[in-house]
Design a protein around this motif. Structure first.
Motif, mmCIF file in Angstrom:
data_model
loop_
_atom_site.group_PDB
_atom_site.id
_atom_site.type_symbol
_atom_site.label_atom_id
_atom_site.label_comp_id
_atom_site.label_asym_id
_atom_site.label_seq_id
_atom_site.Cartn_x
_atom_site.Cartn_y
_atom_site.Cartn_z
ATOM 1 N N ALA A 66 6.862 -13.769 40.577
ATOM 2 C CA ALA A 66 7.482 -15.123 40.251
ATOM 3 C C ALA A 66 7.268 -15.000 38.824
ATOM 4 O O ALA A 66 6.550 -15.147 37.966
ATOM 5 C CB ALA A 66 6.381 -16.115 40.484
ATOM 6 N N ARG A 67 8.379 -15.797 38.028
ATOM 7 C CA ARG A 67 8.732 -16.385 36.930
ATOM 8 C C ARG A 67 7.723 -17.500 36.808
ATOM 9 O O ARG A 67 6.872 -17.779 35.335
ATOM 10 C CB ARG A 67 9.888 -16.731 36.440
ATOM 11 C CG ARG A 67 10.891 -15.510 36.827
ATOM 12 C CD ARG A 67 12.608 -16.218 36.404
ATOM 13 N NE ARG A 67 13.308 -14.324 36.904
ATOM 14 C CZ ARG A 67 14.674 -15.396 37.317
ATOM 15 N NH1 ARG A 67 14.820 -16.045 37.263
ATOM 16 N NH2 ARG A 67 15.494 -13.706 36.931
ATOM 17 N N VAL A 68 7.540 -18.560 37.291
ATOM 18 C CA VAL A 68 6.644 -19.930 37.082
ATOM 19 C C VAL A 68 5.764 -20.670 38.026
ATOM 20 O O VAL A 68 6.853 -20.167 39.264
ATOM 21 C CB VAL A 68 7.590 -21.042 36.560
ATOM 22 C CG1 VAL A 68 6.403 -22.108 36.077
ATOM 23 C CG2 VAL A 68 8.142 -20.664 35.047
ATOM 24 N N LEU A 69 4.591 -19.932 38.263
ATOM 25 C CA LEU A 69 3.871 -20.986 39.155
ATOM 26 C C LEU A 69 3.837 -22.560 38.739
ATOM 27 O O LEU A 69 3.255 -23.283 37.922
ATOM 28 C CB LEU A 69 2.641 -20.651 39.457
ATOM 29 C CG LEU A 69 1.680 -21.253 40.303
ATOM 30 C CD1 LEU A 69 1.639 -20.628 41.530
ATOM 31 C CD2 LEU A 69 0.227 -21.448 40.126
ATOM 32 N N MET A 116 -3.840 -20.608 39.919
ATOM 33 C CA MET A 116 -3.588 -20.390 38.820
ATOM 34 C C MET A 116 -4.505 -19.901 37.393
ATOM 35 O O MET A 116 -3.145 -18.425 36.314
ATOM 36 C CB MET A 116 -4.067 -21.949 37.559
ATOM 37 C CG MET A 116 -3.069 -23.468 38.260
ATOM 38 S SD MET A 116 -3.164 -25.085 37.839
ATOM 39 C CE MET A 116 -5.133 -25.153 38.639
ATOM 40 N N LEU A 117 -5.347 -19.271 37.879
ATOM 41 C CA LEU A 117 -5.781 -18.256 37.210
ATOM 42 C C LEU A 117 -4.940 -17.085 37.432
ATOM 43 O O LEU A 117 -5.284 -15.682 37.339
ATOM 44 C CB LEU A 117 -7.112 -18.187 36.933
ATOM 45 C CG LEU A 117 -8.003 -19.216 36.623
ATOM 46 C CD1 LEU A 117 -9.363 -18.904 36.863
ATOM 47 C CD2 LEU A 117 -8.208 -19.176 34.631
ATOM 48 N N GLU A 118 -4.951 -16.871 39.350
ATOM 49 C CA GLU A 118 -4.470 -15.428 39.886
ATOM 50 C C GLU A 118 -2.729 -15.467 38.872
ATOM 51 O O GLU A 118 -2.429 -14.250 38.597
ATOM 52 C CB GLU A 118 -4.312 -15.425 41.287
ATOM 53 C CG GLU A 118 -5.768 -15.851 41.466
ATOM 54 C CD GLU A 118 -6.247 -16.319 43.284
ATOM 55 O OE1 GLU A 118 -7.271 -15.892 43.938
ATOM 56 O OE2 GLU A 118 -5.199 -16.702 43.449
ATOM 57 N N SER A 167 0.746 -27.317 35.483
ATOM 58 C CA SER A 167 0.192 -28.085 36.244
ATOM 59 C C SER A 167 0.007 -29.592 35.409
ATOM 60 O O SER A 167 0.190 -29.913 34.577
ATOM 61 C CB SER A 167 -1.158 -28.026 36.462
ATOM 62 O OG SER A 167 -2.309 -27.438 35.112
ATOM 63 N N PHE A 168 -1.071 -30.184 36.243
ATOM 64 C CA PHE A 168 -1.103 -32.212 36.154
ATOM 65 C C PHE A 168 -2.300 -31.939 35.962
ATOM 66 O O PHE A 168 -2.755 -32.514 34.768
ATOM 67 C CB PHE A 168 -1.192 -32.959 37.377
ATOM 68 C CG PHE A 168 0.009 -32.892 37.621
ATOM 69 C CD1 PHE A 168 1.563 -33.198 35.929
ATOM 70 C CD2 PHE A 168 0.978 -32.779 39.084
ATOM 71 C CE1 PHE A 168 3.274 -33.491 37.166
ATOM 72 C CE2 PHE A 168 2.277 -33.130 38.999
ATOM 73 C CZ PHE A 168 3.757 -33.701 37.598
ATOM 74 N N ASP A 206 -4.013 -19.825 27.237
ATOM 75 C CA ASP A 206 -2.638 -19.101 26.597
ATOM 76 C C ASP A 206 -1.513 -19.622 28.131
ATOM 77 O O ASP A 206 -2.254 -18.843 29.284
ATOM 78 C CB ASP A 206 -2.333 -18.167 26.309
ATOM 79 C CG ASP A 206 -2.766 -18.044 24.672
ATOM 80 O OD1 ASP A 206 -3.151 -19.208 23.971
ATOM 81 O OD2 ASP A 206 -3.623 -17.003 24.157
ATOM 82 N N ASN A 207 -0.018 -19.852 28.091
ATOM 83 C CA ASN A 207 0.895 -19.472 29.193
ATOM 84 C C ASN A 207 -0.008 -20.563 29.991
ATOM 85 O O ASN A 207 0.867 -20.407 31.353
ATOM 86 C CB ASN A 207 1.195 -18.456 29.762
ATOM 87 C CG ASN A 207 1.694 -17.162 28.761
ATOM 88 O OD1 ASN A 207 1.897 -17.395 28.020
ATOM 89 N ND2 ASN A 207 1.232 -15.818 29.193
ATOM 90 N N TRP A 208 -0.452 -21.934 29.951
ATOM 91 C CA TRP A 208 -1.188 -22.196 31.015
ATOM 92 C C TRP A 208 -0.685 -23.255 30.805
ATOM 93 O O TRP A 208 -1.314 -24.262 29.688
ATOM 94 C CB TRP A 208 -2.339 -22.613 31.118
ATOM 95 C CG TRP A 208 -2.755 -23.605 32.054
ATOM 96 C CD1 TRP A 208 -2.098 -24.326 33.509
ATOM 97 C CD2 TRP A 208 -3.532 -23.211 33.483
ATOM 98 N NE1 TRP A 208 -3.050 -25.428 34.162
ATOM 99 C CE2 TRP A 208 -4.192 -24.175 34.059
ATOM 100 C CE3 TRP A 208 -5.337 -21.961 33.283
ATOM 101 C CZ2 TRP A 208 -5.427 -24.327 35.387
ATOM 102 C CZ3 TRP A 208 -5.586 -22.796 34.407
ATOM 103 C CH2 TRP A 208 -6.183 -23.741 35.190
#
Length: 373
Positions: A267-270, A283-285, A295-296, A305-307
């Motif tokens: 995946a590119r984006v979760l 999300m951590l995975e 995410s909200f 980072d990246n979240w």
């Protein structure tokens, strides 16, 4: 005959029925196994109230699991399950040198664990994992638990406990990752958007569909995957047809845990549109799998980072579109803000257990600087 080896008891509403049952509470499974593998002088026992539907103790990865077969039945049958739990704990007390009990969720297990520990002068801690921090949890009162016995899975959970019950957990210990569960092979990033979770109202996958529909106007070949199953699957599939997204969205149903991790590596984006999460291990995975996350919910005070945290579905679509535009310049980096090594160590410190963990030889752990839990 009572053994002198120190014993730690984990109390859970459910647990894996065997080694192949990887989708049942994977975080709890990984924690228990990690402690067993890395603290060999500590004896581990799991007591599970309702699942699996077994009546006889069994061995899971070298750990004895005692199922009470409660099956989530109510009223008098639930009371009987509680009584069975107390009877079993008394038996274990006679046979083992117990250093304490650790309960998953502030529910029945916490109530049983707290009361048994108080009567027998054991340490007991309860890991508040998410929904149990919301309003109207009767077990907060029934358990007679105090802040010193509470462990929040995230900063957000701790704040919810203060808001809803006036209790601020004395400890915050995040769930960690097991890097060794992720393959080292590079996967083709051929999934634009991925959603992972039960298909229930709380997870709000209808927002995910709306975002895909919005992005499809300018990205006609966008590819999205919904991984998970639940009561809303039929209505979501109908909505996909209404939005003419049949060629853009795939439903995988429930998959083994290892297959879910592989999807994340593709995946590119979760995208995680849930309205409430205690932490959201998916999300951590996904971060460790190299994907961007949108995410909200904001589980931690400190940015990760990246979240990417957004406040509306419109902003979520905008952020996802921006990330997809950056895809061809993006270098996919594995990030591990928390590892299971950190989590297990922090939990065992609560019980003043001094044995050092066995040194880990996994190179993946050294890839990132872990944030202390």
């Amino acid at each position: 005959m009572r053994t002198e080896q120190q014993t730690l008891i984990f109390l859970s509403p459910g647990f894996a029925k065997d080694e192949t049952d990887t989708s049942c509470l994977p975080l709890q499974q990984q924690l228990v196994k990690h402690v067993k593998d890395n603290y060999p002088d500590l004896h581990i026992v799991v007591v599970t109230l309702h699942y699996p539907y077994k009546k006889v103790a069994y061995t899971w990865n070298g750990i004895t699991v005692y199922p009470l077969n409660g099956k989530n039945r109510g009223k008098i049958r639930r009371l009987r399950t509680w009584m069975k739990a107390f009877s079993l704990l008394k038996k274990l007390r006679e046979e083992h040198n117990i250093i304490g009990l650790y309960s998953f969720w502030l529910g029945e297990c916490a109530m049983i664990g707290q009361r048994f520990a108080a009567r027998n002068h054991y340490k007991h801690f309860c890991w508040i994992c998410g929904q149990d921090a919301r309003e109207h949890n009767r077990y907060v009162k029934l358990s007679r638990i105090t802040v010193g016995n509470l462990v929040a899975l995230s900063d957000a959970i701790a704040e919810n406990m203060v808001k809803n019950y006036g209790l601020y957990p004395a400890n915050v210990i995040a769930g960690g990752l097991e890097p060794e569960l992720f393959g080292n092979d590079e996967q083709e990033r051929d999934i634009d958007l991925l959603s992972v979770g039960s298909l229930i109202p709380l997870k709000r996958q209808h927002v995910f569909l709306e975002i895909v529909a919005r992005l499809r106007r300018h990205r006609p070949y966008i590819r999205a995957v919904i991984c998970g199953d639940g009561p809303l699957r039929k209505s979501l599939e109908e909505k996909v047809q209404q939005l003419h997204l049949d060629n853009n969205i795939i439903f995988t149903g429930q998959l083994p845990y290892s297959e879910v991790l592989k999807l994340m590596q593709q995946a590119r984006v979760l995208v995680h549109p849930s309205s409430y999460e205690g932490l959201g291990m998916v999300m951590l995975e996904a971060l460790y799998a190299g994907a961007q996350v949108v995410s909200f919910v904001r589980p931690f005070h400190k940015p990760v980072d990246n979240w990417h945290i957004v406040d509306t579905s419109f902003h979520m679509a905008e952020k996802v579109n921006e990330l997809l535009d950056e895809h061809y310049q993006h270098h996919y980096t594995r990030l591990a803000p928390y590892t299971m090594h950190d989590t297990a160590r922090a939990i065992l410190q609560l019980f003043d257990y001094k044995e050092p963990a066995i040194a880990r030889s996994l190179e993946a752990i050294a890839l990132n600087e872990s944030v202390a839990v």
